[in-house]
Scaffold this active site. Sequence first.
Site, PDB file in Angstrom:
ATOM      1  CG  ASP A   1       4.203   0.569  24.390  1.00 55.22           C
ATOM      2  OD1 ASP A   1       4.333   0.222  23.201  1.00 55.22           O
ATOM      3  OD2 ASP A   1       4.676  -0.083  25.347  1.00 55.22           O
TER       4      ASP A   1
ATOM      5  CE1 TYR B   1       4.917  -4.748  29.047  1.00 57.30           C
ATOM      6  CE2 TYR B   1       3.825  -2.755  28.321  1.00 57.30           C
ATOM      7  CZ  TYR B   1       4.930  -3.581  28.323  1.00 57.30           C
ATOM      8  OH  TYR B   1       6.038  -3.221  27.596  1.00 57.30           O
TER       9      TYR B   1
ATOM     10  CE  LYS C   1       5.414  -3.173  23.573  1.00 56.62           C
ATOM     11  NZ  LYS C   1       4.826  -2.743  24.843  1.00 56.62           N
TER      12      LYS C   1
ATOM     13  CG  HIS D   1       6.732  -8.014  24.387  1.00 55.48           C
ATOM     14  ND1 HIS D   1       5.692  -7.880  25.274  1.00 55.48           N
ATOM     15  CD2 HIS D   1       7.708  -7.202  24.852  1.00 55.48           C
ATOM     16  CE1 HIS D   1       6.029  -7.026  26.222  1.00 55.48           C
ATOM     17  NE2 HIS D   1       7.258  -6.602  25.992  1.00 55.48           N
TER      18      HIS D   1
ATOM     19  CG  LEU E   1      11.968   9.053  31.453  1.00 57.51           C
ATOM     20  CD1 LEU E   1      10.810   9.345  32.405  1.00 57.51           C
ATOM     21  CD2 LEU E   1      12.637  10.357  31.021  1.00 57.51           C
TER      22      LEU E   1
ATOM     23  CB  ILE F   1       6.420   4.848  25.172  1.00 57.60           C
ATOM     24  CG1 ILE F   1       7.591   3.857  24.992  1.00 57.60           C
ATOM     25  CG2 ILE F   1       5.637   5.000  23.884  1.00 57.60           C
ATOM     26  CD1 ILE F   1       7.157   2.421  24.727  1.00 57.60           C
TER      27      ILE F   1
ATOM     28  CE  LYS G   1       4.913   3.143  35.860  1.00 60.38           C
ATOM     29  NZ  LYS G   1       5.530   3.283  37.182  1.00 60.38           N
ATOM     30  CB  SER G   2       4.930   8.914  35.202  1.00 64.28           C
ATOM     31  OG  SER G   2       4.743   9.365  36.532  1.00 64.28           O
TER      32      SER G   2
ATOM     33  NE  ARG H   1       8.333  11.488  39.443  1.00 63.57           N
ATOM     34  CZ  ARG H   1       8.805  10.471  40.157  1.00 63.57           C
ATOM     35  NH1 ARG H   1       8.359   9.237  39.940  1.00 63.57           N
ATOM     36  NH2 ARG H   1       9.724  10.674  41.072  1.00 63.57           N
TER      37      ARG H   1
ATOM     38  CG  ASN I   1       7.606  12.430  31.994  1.00 65.00           C
ATOM     39  OD1 ASN I   1       8.472  13.142  32.510  1.00 65.00           O
ATOM     40  ND2 ASN I   1       7.296  11.237  32.476  1.00 65.00           N
TER      41      ASN I   1
HETATM   42  P1  NDP Z   1      10.787   4.733  32.055  1.00 69.62           P
HETATM   43  O1  NDP Z   1      12.149   4.968  31.541  1.00 69.62           O
HETATM   44  O2  NDP Z   1       9.624   5.340  31.345  1.00 69.62           O
HETATM   45  O3  NDP Z   1      10.777   5.181  33.595  1.00 69.62           O
HETATM   46  C1  NDP Z   1       9.664   4.992  34.421  1.00 69.62           C
HETATM   47  C2  NDP Z   1      10.078   5.266  35.862  1.00 69.62           C
HETATM   48  O4  NDP Z   1      10.539   6.609  35.975  1.00 69.62           O
HETATM   49  C3  NDP Z   1       8.949   5.117  36.858  1.00 69.62           C
HETATM   50  O5  NDP Z   1       9.509   4.604  38.037  1.00 69.62           O
HETATM   51  C4  NDP Z   1       8.449   6.544  37.054  1.00 69.62           C
HETATM   52  O6  NDP Z   1       7.927   6.693  38.360  1.00 69.62           O
HETATM   53  C5  NDP Z   1       9.728   7.331  36.882  1.00 69.62           C
HETATM   54  N1  NDP Z   1       9.483   8.663  36.262  1.00 69.62           N
HETATM   55  C6  NDP Z   1       8.665   8.937  35.216  1.00 69.62           C
HETATM   56  N2  NDP Z   1       8.703  10.227  34.915  1.00 69.62           N
HETATM   57  C7  NDP Z   1       9.554  10.818  35.784  1.00 69.62           C
HETATM   58  C8  NDP Z   1       9.990  12.136  35.973  1.00 69.62           C
HETATM   59  N3  NDP Z   1       9.536  13.114  35.198  1.00 69.62           N
HETATM   60  N4  NDP Z   1      10.881  12.379  36.973  1.00 69.62           N
HETATM   61  C9  NDP Z   1      11.336  11.376  37.747  1.00 69.62           C
HETATM   62  N5  NDP Z   1      10.963  10.088  37.625  1.00 69.62           N
HETATM   63  C10 NDP Z   1      10.071   9.813  36.637  1.00 69.62           C
HETATM   64  O7  NDP Z   1      10.635   3.144  32.223  1.00 69.62           O
HETATM   65  P2  NDP Z   1       9.726   1.967  31.671  1.00 69.62           P
HETATM   66  O8  NDP Z   1      10.555   0.768  31.849  1.00 69.62           O
HETATM   67  O9  NDP Z   1       8.368   1.994  32.249  1.00 69.62           O
HETATM   68  O10 NDP Z   1       9.609   2.239  30.095  1.00 69.62           O
HETATM   69  C11 NDP Z   1       8.580   2.982  29.502  1.00 69.62           C
HETATM   70  C12 NDP Z   1       7.654   2.092  28.706  1.00 69.62           C
HETATM   71  O11 NDP Z   1       8.362   1.351  27.717  1.00 69.62           O
HETATM   72  C13 NDP Z   1       6.978   0.983  29.535  1.00 69.62           C
HETATM   73  O12 NDP Z   1       5.981   1.477  30.394  1.00 69.62           O
HETATM   74  C14 NDP Z   1       6.485   0.096  28.430  1.00 69.62           C
HETATM   75  O13 NDP Z   1       5.330   0.651  27.823  1.00 69.62           O
HETATM   76  C15 NDP Z   1       7.679   0.124  27.483  1.00 69.62           C
HETATM   77  N6  NDP Z   1       8.616  -1.003  27.713  1.00 69.62           N
HETATM   78  C16 NDP Z   1       8.723  -1.952  26.729  1.00 69.62           C
HETATM   79  C17 NDP Z   1       9.562  -3.031  26.877  1.00 69.62           C
HETATM   80  C18 NDP Z   1       9.659  -4.021  25.783  1.00 69.62           C
HETATM   81  O14 NDP Z   1      10.251  -5.084  26.002  1.00 69.62           O
HETATM   82  N7  NDP Z   1       9.135  -3.756  24.603  1.00 69.62           N
HETATM   83  C19 NDP Z   1      10.351  -3.234  28.104  1.00 69.62           C
HETATM   84  C20 NDP Z   1      10.211  -2.165  29.070  1.00 69.62           C
HETATM   85  C21 NDP Z   1       9.371  -1.104  28.858  1.00 69.62           C
HETATM   86  P3  NDP Z   1       6.365   6.857  38.721  1.00 69.62           P
HETATM   87  O15 NDP Z   1       5.566   5.986  37.788  1.00 69.62           O
HETATM   88  O16 NDP Z   1       6.320   6.378  40.145  1.00 69.62           O
HETATM   89  O17 NDP Z   1       6.033   8.314  38.582  1.00 69.62           O
END
Ligand code: NDP
Length: 275
Positions: free
Chosen positions: A43, A48, A73, A106, A188, A227, A229-230, A235, A239
């Site tokens: 995604d 981005y 998007k 978006h 998350l 979806i 993100k990490s 992680r 996930n």
């Molecule tokens: P998430 O809820 O996926 O959380 C991501 C954060 O959690 C990062 O800081 C990551 O750290 C941490 N993390 C990931 N896995 C773990 C784990 N197993 N244990 C502990 N911490 C963890 O947040 P996002 O906001 O990134 O949402 C996911 C996706 O949704 C985005 O990447 C994007 O593709 C989409 N999105 C869409 C939006 C929209 O308007 N349509 C708006 C926001 C997001 P690290 O990376 O350092 O490991």
Amino acid sequence: MEVITLNNGVEMPQLGFGVWQVPDGEAEKAVTTALETGYRSIDTAKLYYNEEGVGRAIRASGLPREELFVTTKLWNDEHEYDKALRAFDESMERLGLDVLDLYLIHWPVPSRGKYVDAWKALEKLYADGRVRAIGVSNFTIKTLQHLFEETGVVPAVNQIELHPQFPQKDLRDFHAEHGIATEAWSPLGQGQGLLDLPELAEIGAAHGKSPAQVVLRWHLQLGNVVIPKSVTPERIAENIDVFDFRLDDAEMAAIDALDNGRRLGPDPATFAWMG
Ligand code: NDP
């Protein structure tokens, strides 16, 4: 990988990989790790600024195109019909793809009043076979109803903020009634805060799973597309390792009870940022 069948028959992996806030230079590495770990859905978005990195990882993977599901998007300042068609071509150029799997508006930006024009451009791209499914993101019941009235077409997906502290039950029920797949962004809760709650650690301990895995399992059992993100390889692997256990009704209810009604992101009814 579990799949969700969209309202036009296209299958979408229920768990994918999000790349918001991953700089283009790091996106190739993160997506390569995700693809090696077994993710098949990515995604991204124009906003981005990492479509090129995502495209490089896809090409380098050598995976057959039909095994991958790629979403991008349309940004908020491109809702005009011609601009939207151009924006799509530019995204495809950056991704290096001929056909996209899912294209989303978006944000609705209701104050601009242009999302119906944008939707007509998405319909044209769909009719022309440039994209396998079209949908929206951050649409509310009100903006979805307006879209139905104006176009008579139901989006395949609405990608919305959704996690245990903001579970969006009314919108999920509305989606189910109309055949729209619910896709959870920030599934998350962006990591900190949500994942530190003792309730999640306790449920996880019973299954030998982490709080993040418990939250992702909750989503999957609700029927959401997720979806996470990490950029951390451990992680990324953690996930996707969520298909070998099941939460019971009491555990699902305990997670439902974490709802605090608070968004992490902007309110789609008023969000009008142009970037
Ligand atoms: P998430 O809820 O996926 O959380 C991501 C954060 O959690 C990062 O800081 C990551 O750290 C941490 N993390 C990931 N896995 C773990 C784990 N197993 N244990 C502990 N911490 C963890 O947040 P996002 O906001 O990134 O949402 C996911 C996706 O949704 C985005 O990447 C994007 O593709 C989409 N999105 C869409 C939006 C929209 O308007 N349509 C708006 C926001 C997001 P690290 O990376 O350092 O490991």
